[in-house]
Motif scaffolding. Structure first.
Motif, PDB file in Angstrom:
ATOM      1  N   ASN A 202      -9.681   0.858   8.671  1.00 35.69           N
ATOM      2  CA  ASN A 202     -10.339  -0.169   7.413  1.00 35.69           C
ATOM      3  C   ASN A 202     -10.807  -1.378   8.077  1.00 35.69           C
ATOM      4  O   ASN A 202     -12.236  -1.876   7.577  1.00 35.69           O
ATOM      5  CB  ASN A 202      -9.553  -0.283   6.279  1.00 35.69           C
ATOM      6  CG  ASN A 202     -10.306  -1.303   4.769  1.00 35.69           C
ATOM      7  OD1 ASN A 202     -10.127  -2.337   5.526  1.00 35.69           O
ATOM      8  ND2 ASN A 202     -11.697  -0.593   4.376  1.00 35.69           N
ATOM      9  N   LEU A 203     -10.024  -2.304   8.308  1.00 36.09           N
ATOM     10  CA  LEU A 203     -10.233  -3.347   8.749  1.00 36.09           C
ATOM     11  C   LEU A 203     -11.580  -3.468  10.735  1.00 36.09           C
ATOM     12  O   LEU A 203     -11.611  -4.535  11.035  1.00 36.09           O
ATOM     13  CB  LEU A 203      -9.188  -4.474   9.284  1.00 36.09           C
ATOM     14  CG  LEU A 203      -8.241  -4.101   7.992  1.00 36.09           C
ATOM     15  CD1 LEU A 203      -7.025  -5.322   8.319  1.00 36.09           C
ATOM     16  CD2 LEU A 203      -9.329  -5.726   6.859  1.00 36.09           C
TER      17      LEU A 203
ATOM     18  N   VAL B 214     -18.165  -0.277  -0.331  1.00 34.23           N
ATOM     19  CA  VAL B 214     -17.408  -1.177  -1.167  1.00 34.23           C
ATOM     20  C   VAL B 214     -16.938  -2.546  -1.857  1.00 34.23           C
ATOM     21  O   VAL B 214     -16.006  -2.444  -3.056  1.00 34.23           O
ATOM     22  CB  VAL B 214     -15.728  -0.498  -0.147  1.00 34.23           C
ATOM     23  CG1 VAL B 214     -14.197  -0.621  -1.181  1.00 34.23           C
ATOM     24  CG2 VAL B 214     -15.285   0.636   0.560  1.00 34.23           C
ATOM     25  N   HIS B 215     -17.589  -3.030  -1.192  1.00 34.91           N
ATOM     26  CA  HIS B 215     -17.041  -4.166  -1.294  1.00 34.91           C
ATOM     27  C   HIS B 215     -18.746  -5.118  -1.989  1.00 34.91           C
ATOM     28  O   HIS B 215     -19.029  -6.754  -1.580  1.00 34.91           O
ATOM     29  CB  HIS B 215     -16.814  -5.107  -0.296  1.00 34.91           C
ATOM     30  CG  HIS B 215     -15.863  -5.077   0.134  1.00 34.91           C
ATOM     31  ND1 HIS B 215     -14.008  -4.789  -0.624  1.00 34.91           N
ATOM     32  CD2 HIS B 215     -14.444  -4.724   1.066  1.00 34.91           C
ATOM     33  CE1 HIS B 215     -12.734  -4.294  -0.153  1.00 34.91           C
ATOM     34  NE2 HIS B 215     -13.727  -4.162   0.953  1.00 34.91           N
TER      35      HIS B 215
ATOM     36  N   GLU C  42     -10.267  -3.394  -4.327  1.00 34.50           N
ATOM     37  CA  GLU C  42     -11.525  -2.641  -3.965  1.00 34.50           C
ATOM     38  C   GLU C  42     -10.836  -1.466  -2.600  1.00 34.50           C
ATOM     39  O   GLU C  42     -10.741  -0.234  -2.707  1.00 34.50           O
ATOM     40  CB  GLU C  42     -12.818  -2.819  -3.458  1.00 34.50           C
ATOM     41  CG  GLU C  42     -13.559  -3.229  -5.415  1.00 34.50           C
ATOM     42  CD  GLU C  42     -14.233  -4.106  -4.928  1.00 34.50           C
ATOM     43  OE1 GLU C  42     -14.733  -5.094  -5.868  1.00 34.50           O
ATOM     44  OE2 GLU C  42     -14.219  -4.797  -3.379  1.00 34.50           O
ATOM     45  N   ASP C  43     -10.676  -2.452  -1.596  1.00 37.56           N
ATOM     46  CA  ASP C  43      -9.517  -0.851  -0.316  1.00 37.56           C
ATOM     47  C   ASP C  43      -8.254  -0.405  -1.119  1.00 37.56           C
ATOM     48  O   ASP C  43      -8.450   0.697  -0.240  1.00 37.56           O
ATOM     49  CB  ASP C  43      -9.419  -2.395   0.786  1.00 37.56           C
ATOM     50  CG  ASP C  43     -10.005  -3.196   1.546  1.00 37.56           C
ATOM     51  OD1 ASP C  43     -11.474  -2.280   1.848  1.00 37.56           O
ATOM     52  OD2 ASP C  43     -10.131  -3.965   1.637  1.00 37.56           O
ATOM     53  N   LYS C  44      -7.758  -0.818  -1.468  1.00 38.54           N
ATOM     54  CA  LYS C  44      -6.395  -0.393  -1.994  1.00 38.54           C
ATOM     55  C   LYS C  44      -6.730   0.762  -2.210  1.00 38.54           C
ATOM     56  O   LYS C  44      -6.127   2.341  -2.541  1.00 38.54           O
ATOM     57  CB  LYS C  44      -5.353  -1.365  -2.405  1.00 38.54           C
ATOM     58  CG  LYS C  44      -4.307  -0.571  -2.867  1.00 38.54           C
ATOM     59  CD  LYS C  44      -3.094  -1.437  -3.641  1.00 38.54           C
ATOM     60  CE  LYS C  44      -2.649  -1.354  -4.228  1.00 38.54           C
ATOM     61  NZ  LYS C  44      -0.685  -0.694  -3.957  1.00 38.54           N
TER      62      LYS C  44
ATOM     63  N   HIS D  12     -18.277  -0.308   6.100  1.00 42.11           N
ATOM     64  CA  HIS D  12     -17.381  -0.397   4.318  1.00 42.11           C
ATOM     65  C   HIS D  12     -18.012  -1.867   3.629  1.00 42.11           C
ATOM     66  O   HIS D  12     -18.112  -0.936   2.662  1.00 42.11           O
ATOM     67  CB  HIS D  12     -15.894  -0.366   4.665  1.00 42.11           C
ATOM     68  CG  HIS D  12     -15.176  -0.751   4.037  1.00 42.11           C
ATOM     69  ND1 HIS D  12     -14.421  -1.789   5.582  1.00 42.11           N
ATOM     70  CD2 HIS D  12     -15.018  -1.796   3.367  1.00 42.11           C
ATOM     71  CE1 HIS D  12     -13.727  -2.553   5.275  1.00 42.11           C
ATOM     72  NE2 HIS D  12     -13.951  -2.143   4.218  1.00 42.11           N
TER      73      HIS D  12
ATOM     74  N   ILE E  50      -5.308   1.142   7.235  1.00 38.96           N
ATOM     75  CA  ILE E  50      -5.706   0.326   6.951  1.00 38.96           C
ATOM     76  C   ILE E  50      -6.501  -0.481   8.333  1.00 38.96           C
ATOM     77  O   ILE E  50      -6.842  -1.457   7.395  1.00 38.96           O
ATOM     78  CB  ILE E  50      -4.063  -0.879   6.276  1.00 38.96           C
ATOM     79  CG1 ILE E  50      -3.563   0.012   5.302  1.00 38.96           C
ATOM     80  CG2 ILE E  50      -4.458  -2.026   6.190  1.00 38.96           C
ATOM     81  CD1 ILE E  50      -2.602  -0.717   4.539  1.00 38.96           C
TER      82      ILE E  50
ATOM     83  N   ILE F  81      -8.287   3.555  -0.173  1.00 39.32           N
ATOM     84  CA  ILE F  81      -7.713   3.615   0.993  1.00 39.32           C
ATOM     85  C   ILE F  81      -6.292   4.223   0.711  1.00 39.32           C
ATOM     86  O   ILE F  81      -5.905   5.803   0.903  1.00 39.32           O
ATOM     87  CB  ILE F  81      -7.133   2.527   1.726  1.00 39.32           C
ATOM     88  CG1 ILE F  81      -8.188   2.030   2.598  1.00 39.32           C
ATOM     89  CG2 ILE F  81      -5.961   2.920   3.039  1.00 39.32           C
ATOM     90  CD1 ILE F  81      -7.835   0.809   3.376  1.00 39.32           C
TER      91      ILE F  81
ATOM     92  N   PHE G 249     -10.020  -6.535  -1.860  1.00 36.83           N
ATOM     93  CA  PHE G 249      -8.567  -6.111  -1.041  1.00 36.83           C
ATOM     94  C   PHE G 249      -8.368  -4.986  -2.225  1.00 36.83           C
ATOM     95  O   PHE G 249      -7.320  -4.041  -2.360  1.00 36.83           O
ATOM     96  CB  PHE G 249      -7.183  -7.274  -0.907  1.00 36.83           C
ATOM     97  CG  PHE G 249      -8.055  -8.010  -0.501  1.00 36.83           C
ATOM     98  CD1 PHE G 249      -8.769  -7.992   0.719  1.00 36.83           C
ATOM     99  CD2 PHE G 249      -7.087  -9.179   0.091  1.00 36.83           C
ATOM    100  CE1 PHE G 249      -9.313  -8.960   1.574  1.00 36.83           C
ATOM    101  CE2 PHE G 249      -7.295 -10.385   0.923  1.00 36.83           C
ATOM    102  CZ  PHE G 249      -8.740 -10.213   2.347  1.00 36.83           C
TER     103      PHE G 249
ATOM    104  N   TYR H 181       0.675  -1.077  -0.537  1.00 37.72           N
ATOM    105  CA  TYR H 181       0.053  -0.143   0.191  1.00 37.72           C
ATOM    106  C   TYR H 181       0.865   1.567   0.042  1.00 37.72           C
ATOM    107  O   TYR H 181       1.604   1.645   0.887  1.00 37.72           O
ATOM    108  CB  TYR H 181      -1.202  -0.515   1.301  1.00 37.72           C
ATOM    109  CG  TYR H 181      -2.285  -0.291   1.283  1.00 37.72           C
ATOM    110  CD1 TYR H 181      -2.513  -2.300   1.395  1.00 37.72           C
ATOM    111  CD2 TYR H 181      -3.546   0.077   0.971  1.00 37.72           C
ATOM    112  CE1 TYR H 181      -3.174  -2.526   1.421  1.00 37.72           C
ATOM    113  CE2 TYR H 181      -4.511  -0.270   0.935  1.00 37.72           C
ATOM    114  CZ  TYR H 181      -4.807  -1.767   1.264  1.00 37.72           C
ATOM    115  OH  TYR H 181      -5.933  -1.896   1.277  1.00 37.72           O
TER     116      TYR H 181
END
Ligand code: FES
Length: 349
Positions: free
Chosen positions: A153-154, A163-164, A298-300, A159, A150, A303, A296, A143
């Motif tokens: 986010n977790l 996001v997902h 999508e998260d990246k 989200h 991160i 973020i 992951f 990242y």
């Protein structure tokens, strides 16, 4: 945001560190060289030669030691210079920092704090790739963002709904209802039932079921998550508390994840995921890893974009919502432990 130093950070997958091939990495902005000797011992030193600051990671493994390949100083595994070519005496200050390092649960962990406080009992109980109950895929992702983003986010799965929606197929419940959050000594526990659901892309069902998920998020940034699918009515029967996972009818998986702050705005994210052996096979594992790869990414994307906005914002402030309870509890714990460490080091100075 500070980070706790007296903690074990994941440096990499154990099986990826080959014998006698030094690996350069950074954790909390510190350059570290990790290597496995020919006999198999694991070592970690400051990656900076005491002579002229060349990286020891460009060095050559010799026995249990590592030789700097610029002018040939030989370091033992404690970080002490034991040979200077062409010079008989070795100055007492000829040493570099040694880091406690250990292989556990398929990861190589490095202790970043005071060496005399390194306690292997503080290594979180991740599920390793060789665990007899699970068939796991694994990977890592780099990242261009601070590790804390991160972690945040977790710690807030609301989200997932946004996001997902495509990858995990997460429904509105993640955002519309609250999970149960419980403080732990070194983290928080997250528990959530989703009732009367046909599941998500990772846990599909033909008939409405109750789906349970839980994870612990632990210092310094380790997520350990499991869950499963149960007959309709199970959530009520357990008063929305944790069920007996051995009674799940399907969908029991485990994922271990680790967030390692490397440099100021760079982090590495390690992950594994897969089904319990009695509820899936290699095909299920591979399908889950495909979903994870999409999720992951999508998260990246989100973020790293968030990091760029923060960078462009003077005096950046946040406004927590109710879903941030886990984030707030965890970050307060990090601040408290980091302040304690700072206080102790000031007293010692
Ligand atoms: Fe390492 Fe000179 S820089 S031996």
């Amino acid at each position: 945001m500070s980070y706790v130093r007296n903690a074990w950070y994941v440096a990499g997958w154990s099986h990826e560190l080959a014998k006698e091939i030094p690996l350069a990495l950074s954790i909390l902005g510190e350059r570290i060289v990790v290597w496995r000797s020919a006999s198999g011992t694991l070592n970690a030193l400051e990656d900076r030669c005491i002579h002229r600051l060349a990286p020891l990671s460009l060095g050559r493994c010799e026995g249990e030691g590592l030789r700097c390949m610029y002018h040939g100083l030989l370091f033992n595994r404690e970080g002490r210079v034991v040979e200077i070519p062409g010079q008989e005496s070795i100055p007492p200050k000829a040493h570099v920092r040694r880091y406690p390092v250990v292989d556990r649960h398929s990861w190589t962990w490095i202790w970043m704090g005071d060496e005399d406080k390194a306690d292997e009992n503080l290594i979180p109980s991740a599920v390793g790739l060789d665990h007899p109950d699970y068939i796991l895929g694994h990977g890592h992702l780099d990242y261009a963002a601070e590790a804390r983003l991160i972690n945040d986010n977790l710690l807030d799965f609301s989200h997932l709904t946004f996001v997902h929606a495509n990858s995990f197929g997460a429904g509105p419940q993640f955002a519309e209802t609250q999970a149960r959050i419980t403080p732990l000594d070194r983290g928080i526990r997250y528990e959530r039932w989703i009732e009367n659901t046909l599941g998500s892309s990772s846990r599909k069902s033909d008939v409405p079921m109750d789906s349970f998920m839980t994870y612990d998020f632990l210092i310094p940034g380790i997520l350990l998550m499991t869950g499963g699918v149960f007959p309709l009515g199970t959530a009520s029967a357990f008063e929305h508390g944790p069920p007996d996972l051995s009674k799940a009818v399907s969908g029991v998986t485990f994922t271990s994840q680790a967030v390692t702050p490397m440099r100021d705005k760079n982090a590495r994210y390690f992950f594994s995921w897969g089904p319990r052996y009695d509820q899936g096979d290699a095909d299920v594992r591979d399908r889950l890893m495909g979903i994870a790869a999409q999720a992951f990414a999508e998260d990246k994307e989100m973020i790293e974009a968030q990091q760029r906005v923060i960078d462009d914002t003077a005096d950046a402030q946040i406004m927590p919502t109710t879903h941030d309870r886990g984030v707030t509890l965890f970050n307060r714990l990090v601040d408290k432990l980091a302040r304690q460490e700072e206080g102790i080091s000031k007293q010692a100075a």
